[in-house]
Design an enzyme around this catalytic site. Sequence first.
Site, short mmCIF file in Angstrom:
data_model
loop_
_atom_site.label_atom_id
_atom_site.label_comp_id
_atom_site.label_asym_id
_atom_site.label_seq_id
_atom_site.Cartn_x
_atom_site.Cartn_y
_atom_site.Cartn_z
N ASN A 168 0.84 -1.20 0.00
CA ASN A 168 0.00 0.00 0.00
C ASN A 168 0.87 1.25 0.00
O ASN A 168 2.00 1.21 0.50
CB ASN A 168 -0.85 0.06 1.28
CG ASN A 168 -1.69 -1.17 1.48
OD1 ASN A 168 -2.57 -1.47 0.67
ND2 ASN A 168 -1.43 -1.91 2.54
N HIS A 170 1.29 14.14 13.02
CA HIS A 170 0.65 14.18 14.35
C HIS A 170 -0.70 13.46 14.36
O HIS A 170 -1.65 13.92 14.99
CB HIS A 170 0.53 15.63 14.83
CG HIS A 170 1.87 16.28 14.99
ND1 HIS A 170 2.52 16.38 16.20
CD2 HIS A 170 2.73 16.79 14.06
CE1 HIS A 170 3.71 16.95 16.02
NE2 HIS A 170 3.85 17.21 14.73
N ASP A 217 6.00 14.04 19.60
CA ASP A 217 6.21 15.46 19.30
C ASP A 217 7.67 15.82 19.59
O ASP A 217 8.16 15.60 20.69
CB ASP A 217 5.36 16.35 20.22
CG ASP A 217 3.88 16.36 19.87
OD1 ASP A 217 3.47 15.72 18.89
OD2 ASP A 217 3.13 17.03 20.61
N HIS A 229 8.41 21.12 16.84
CA HIS A 229 6.96 21.23 16.61
C HIS A 229 6.43 22.58 17.07
O HIS A 229 5.48 23.10 16.50
CB HIS A 229 6.25 20.09 17.35
CG HIS A 229 4.76 20.06 17.21
ND1 HIS A 229 4.12 20.31 16.01
CD2 HIS A 229 3.77 19.80 18.10
CE1 HIS A 229 2.80 20.20 16.19
NE2 HIS A 229 2.57 19.91 17.44
N HIS A 231 3.12 22.13 25.37
CA HIS A 231 3.84 22.31 24.11
C HIS A 231 4.86 23.45 24.24
O HIS A 231 6.04 23.27 23.95
CB HIS A 231 2.85 22.62 22.98
CG HIS A 231 2.07 21.43 22.50
ND1 HIS A 231 0.97 20.96 23.16
CD2 HIS A 231 2.25 20.62 21.43
CE1 HIS A 231 0.49 19.91 22.51
NE2 HIS A 231 1.24 19.67 21.46
#
Length: 262
Positions: A65, A72, A78, A82, A211
């Site tokens: 495939n 994400h 992460d 990012h 983050h």
Amino acid sequence: MSKSTLISELAKAVAQGGVRIIDLTETLRPDYPTISLPPEFSQASPFMQTELSHYDERGPAWYWNNFTVCEHTGTHFDAPIHWVTGKDLPNNSVDTMPCEHFIAPACVIDCTNEVAANPDFLLTQELLEAWEEKHGRVPAGAWVFMRSDWRKVADPENYTNADDNGAHSPGPDANAVNWMIKERDVLGFGTECIGTDAGQAFAFDPPFPCHALMHGAGKYGLQCMTNLDLLPPTGALIVGAPLKLLNGSGSPLRVFAIAPAL
Ligand code: MN
């Protein structure tokens, strides 16, 4: 124990069931939910698979495939690059991060009762210190995983638990993130939810602290994990190596734990 004995003993334990290997990864599939941003921003691609051949005229002896996916989507990693706070750090992308960081111990904070009572639950420094009272100090270089049993809490059709006020899912508050970075020098923070930050973290100060602060400090994130309920509070070793994508900001990955046998 000599260095080579250590590795051969581990191999023997894996082969003979002396340790448990616990898969913390969700299957990447087309219906796996992606995070959804306000409409003015670009959106993450879900996982899409296109069959090239299946032992047929397109390829008589082989099946394969093509796939498309956001960095994400699904159980993923992460990297510091990012977030804008980590953009100038050295070795801040998945292709340049140190390989030593692919293996690290985990401290698993069981927040299931709190999250069942309140999906907006915030993990605080006080709760982390209370965990340490029972389980010992979070070692430098360890992952901190917040166990929420999120699959039992969130409607599978509404994984982010969103309403008119945005998503409602748990995460750490800014003070807890700062404590994990400055007081414990963790490797990063991991969760079963769709992001390392709480669903309402857009309104925190700073916005999205897990983050902004973690990645600004060169730390990592892991999210959309599963099976955290199978991990001991301490004693498991996490193996998580993102794909080596050029300048990649993150990557779906196979992440698993090596844990003591029961
Ligand atoms: Mn992410």
